[in-house]
Design a protein around this motif. Structure first.
Motif, mmCIF file in Angstrom:
data_model
loop_
_atom_site.group_PDB
_atom_site.id
_atom_site.type_symbol
_atom_site.label_atom_id
_atom_site.label_comp_id
_atom_site.label_asym_id
_atom_site.label_seq_id
_atom_site.Cartn_x
_atom_site.Cartn_y
_atom_site.Cartn_z
ATOM 1 N N ASN A 28 0.818 -1.209 0.000
ATOM 2 C CA ASN A 28 0.000 0.000 0.000
ATOM 3 C C ASN A 28 0.855 1.263 0.000
ATOM 4 O O ASN A 28 0.512 2.251 -0.652
ATOM 5 C CB ASN A 28 -0.960 0.007 1.187
ATOM 6 C CG ASN A 28 -2.028 -1.043 1.070
ATOM 7 O OD1 ASN A 28 -2.347 -1.507 -0.032
ATOM 8 N ND2 ASN A 28 -2.579 -1.446 2.202
ATOM 9 N N LEU A 29 1.958 1.236 0.720
ATOM 10 C CA LEU A 29 2.875 2.374 0.747
ATOM 11 C C LEU A 29 3.464 2.605 -0.640
ATOM 12 O O LEU A 29 3.553 3.741 -1.108
ATOM 13 C CB LEU A 29 3.992 2.119 1.769
ATOM 14 C CG LEU A 29 5.013 3.225 1.981
ATOM 15 C CD1 LEU A 29 4.342 4.457 2.592
ATOM 16 C CD2 LEU A 29 6.135 2.726 2.899
ATOM 17 N N TRP A 30 3.856 1.524 -1.298
ATOM 18 C CA TRP A 30 4.462 1.619 -2.628
ATOM 19 C C TRP A 30 3.476 2.177 -3.657
ATOM 20 O O TRP A 30 3.854 2.929 -4.544
ATOM 21 C CB TRP A 30 4.961 0.249 -3.067
ATOM 22 C CG TRP A 30 5.832 0.324 -4.263
ATOM 23 C CD1 TRP A 30 5.475 0.136 -5.567
ATOM 24 C CD2 TRP A 30 7.223 0.623 -4.281
ATOM 25 N NE1 TRP A 30 6.555 0.293 -6.389
ATOM 26 C CE2 TRP A 30 7.643 0.589 -5.617
ATOM 27 C CE3 TRP A 30 8.161 0.910 -3.282
ATOM 28 C CZ2 TRP A 30 8.961 0.839 -5.994
ATOM 29 C CZ3 TRP A 30 9.459 1.151 -3.658
ATOM 30 C CH2 TRP A 30 9.847 1.111 -4.989
ATOM 31 N N SER A 34 -1.661 9.356 -2.643
ATOM 32 C CA SER A 34 -2.085 10.559 -1.933
ATOM 33 C C SER A 34 -1.030 11.661 -1.954
ATOM 34 O O SER A 34 -1.318 12.781 -1.577
ATOM 35 C CB SER A 34 -2.425 10.216 -0.483
ATOM 36 O OG SER A 34 -1.254 9.869 0.223
ATOM 37 N N GLY A 35 0.185 11.346 -2.362
ATOM 38 C CA GLY A 35 1.245 12.348 -2.363
ATOM 39 C C GLY A 35 2.086 12.332 -1.103
ATOM 40 O O GLY A 35 3.026 13.109 -0.978
ATOM 41 N N LEU A 36 1.771 11.471 -0.153
ATOM 42 C CA LEU A 36 2.569 11.398 1.065
ATOM 43 C C LEU A 36 3.871 10.630 0.841
ATOM 44 O O LEU A 36 4.930 11.044 1.306
ATOM 45 C CB LEU A 36 1.780 10.729 2.185
ATOM 46 C CG LEU A 36 0.660 11.540 2.816
ATOM 47 C CD1 LEU A 36 -0.140 10.677 3.780
ATOM 48 C CD2 LEU A 36 1.221 12.746 3.526
ATOM 49 N N ALA A 37 3.788 9.503 0.154
ATOM 50 C CA ALA A 37 4.954 8.638 -0.013
ATOM 51 C C ALA A 37 5.873 9.093 -1.147
ATOM 52 O O ALA A 37 7.082 8.865 -1.090
ATOM 53 C CB ALA A 37 4.517 7.203 -0.238
ATOM 54 N N PHE A 38 5.294 9.725 -2.165
ATOM 55 C CA PHE A 38 6.088 10.159 -3.314
ATOM 56 C C PHE A 38 5.719 11.598 -3.658
ATOM 57 O O PHE A 38 4.548 11.972 -3.620
ATOM 58 C CB PHE A 38 5.832 9.247 -4.523
ATOM 59 C CG PHE A 38 6.238 7.828 -4.290
ATOM 60 C CD1 PHE A 38 7.559 7.437 -4.443
ATOM 61 C CD2 PHE A 38 5.307 6.885 -3.880
ATOM 62 C CE1 PHE A 38 7.945 6.121 -4.211
ATOM 63 C CE2 PHE A 38 5.685 5.567 -3.646
ATOM 64 C CZ PHE A 38 7.005 5.189 -3.810
ATOM 65 N N ASP A 39 6.731 12.396 -4.009
ATOM 66 C CA ASP A 39 6.449 13.782 -4.391
ATOM 67 C C ASP A 39 5.963 13.848 -5.835
ATOM 68 O O ASP A 39 5.763 12.816 -6.484
ATOM 69 C CB ASP A 39 7.678 14.667 -4.158
ATOM 70 C CG ASP A 39 8.896 14.247 -4.958
ATOM 71 O OD1 ASP A 39 8.745 13.464 -5.922
ATOM 72 O OD2 ASP A 39 10.006 14.705 -4.624
ATOM 73 N N ASP A 40 5.778 15.052 -6.344
ATOM 74 C CA ASP A 40 5.236 15.237 -7.690
ATOM 75 C C ASP A 40 6.152 14.676 -8.771
ATOM 76 O O ASP A 40 5.686 14.275 -9.832
ATOM 77 C CB ASP A 40 4.975 16.720 -7.957
ATOM 78 C CG ASP A 40 3.857 17.245 -7.074
ATOM 79 O OD1 ASP A 40 2.993 16.440 -6.667
ATOM 80 O OD2 ASP A 40 3.857 18.469 -6.795
ATOM 81 N N ALA A 41 7.458 14.611 -8.487
ATOM 82 C CA ALA A 41 8.411 14.078 -9.458
ATOM 83 C C ALA A 41 8.500 12.550 -9.383
ATOM 84 O O ALA A 41 9.200 11.931 -10.180
ATOM 85 C CB ALA A 41 9.791 14.689 -9.226
ATOM 86 N N ASP A 43 9.633 10.918 -6.686
ATOM 87 C CA ASP A 43 10.716 10.516 -5.782
ATOM 88 C C ASP A 43 10.145 10.213 -4.395
ATOM 89 O O ASP A 43 9.200 10.870 -3.945
ATOM 90 C CB ASP A 43 11.761 11.631 -5.673
ATOM 91 C CG ASP A 43 12.467 11.891 -6.993
ATOM 92 O OD1 ASP A 43 12.678 10.922 -7.743
ATOM 93 O OD2 ASP A 43 12.798 13.068 -7.266
ATOM 94 N N PRO A 44 10.740 9.235 -3.694
ATOM 95 C CA PRO A 44 10.256 8.903 -2.346
ATOM 96 C C PRO A 44 10.477 10.080 -1.387
ATOM 97 O O PRO A 44 11.492 10.763 -1.446
ATOM 98 C CB PRO A 44 11.102 7.709 -1.927
ATOM 99 C CG PRO A 44 11.797 7.234 -3.145
ATOM 100 C CD PRO A 44 11.799 8.341 -4.128
ATOM 101 N N THR A 45 9.527 10.283 -0.508
ATOM 102 C CA THR A 45 9.622 11.339 0.502
ATOM 103 C C THR A 45 10.150 10.760 1.816
ATOM 104 O O THR A 45 10.327 9.546 1.947
ATOM 105 C CB THR A 45 8.235 11.956 0.751
ATOM 106 O OG1 THR A 45 7.376 10.933 1.265
ATOM 107 C CG2 THR A 45 7.641 12.547 -0.520
ATOM 108 N N ALA A 46 10.371 11.651 2.787
ATOM 109 C CA ALA A 46 10.808 11.206 4.113
ATOM 110 C C ALA A 46 9.750 10.291 4.735
ATOM 111 O O ALA A 46 10.079 9.316 5.424
ATOM 112 C CB ALA A 46 11.079 12.403 5.010
ATOM 113 N N TYR A 47 8.500 10.588 4.504
ATOM 114 C CA TYR A 47 7.396 9.749 4.987
ATOM 115 C C TYR A 47 7.562 8.316 4.485
ATOM 116 O O TYR A 47 7.400 7.360 5.255
ATOM 117 C CB TYR A 47 6.069 10.337 4.488
ATOM 118 C CG TYR A 47 4.847 9.523 4.835
ATOM 119 C CD1 TYR A 47 4.163 9.731 6.020
ATOM 120 C CD2 TYR A 47 4.366 8.546 3.958
ATOM 121 C CE1 TYR A 47 3.028 8.989 6.333
ATOM 122 C CE2 TYR A 47 3.242 7.801 4.262
ATOM 123 C CZ TYR A 47 2.582 8.022 5.447
ATOM 124 O OH TYR A 47 1.469 7.287 5.761
#
Length: 100
Positions: A28-30, A34-41, A43-47
């Protein structure tokens, strides 16, 4: 150290539960949209990284606990029939008459 039957089964069930829950969580994380796990580009976020580390750590601990439970269940199944329920071998009776 011997584990009781209920404790062994609980630990084994906890290990199976951990596999199910944490693998599902990582999937589910992958696939997070929602934009929490990956930014607009993309790329993985700190979350993403924090929750991935949390999931992997919990998965490994759950696996270790499940292995302990599995070994406990397996040991209980191999216990000889002449053992008492607490796992100690029966002692021969000392009520035999002694020679005087």
């Amino acid at each position: 150290m011997k584990l009781s039957r209920p404790v062994s089964w609980f630990l084994l069930a906890f290990g199976v539960w951990s596999w199910f829950i944490w693998i599902t969580f990582v999937k589910n994380l992958w696939n997070d949209g929602s934009g929490l796990a990956f930014d607009d580009a993309g790329d993985p976020t700190a979350y993403f990284w924090v929750h991935l580390v949390l999931a992997v750590t919990s998965f490994l601990l759950g696996t270790a606990i499940g292995v302990i439970g599995f070994r406990g269940v397996r040991a209980l199944r191999r216990r000889p029939a002449d053992d008492t329920p607490d796992g100690t071998p029966e002692q021969p009776s000392s009520s035999s008459p002694s020679a005087s």
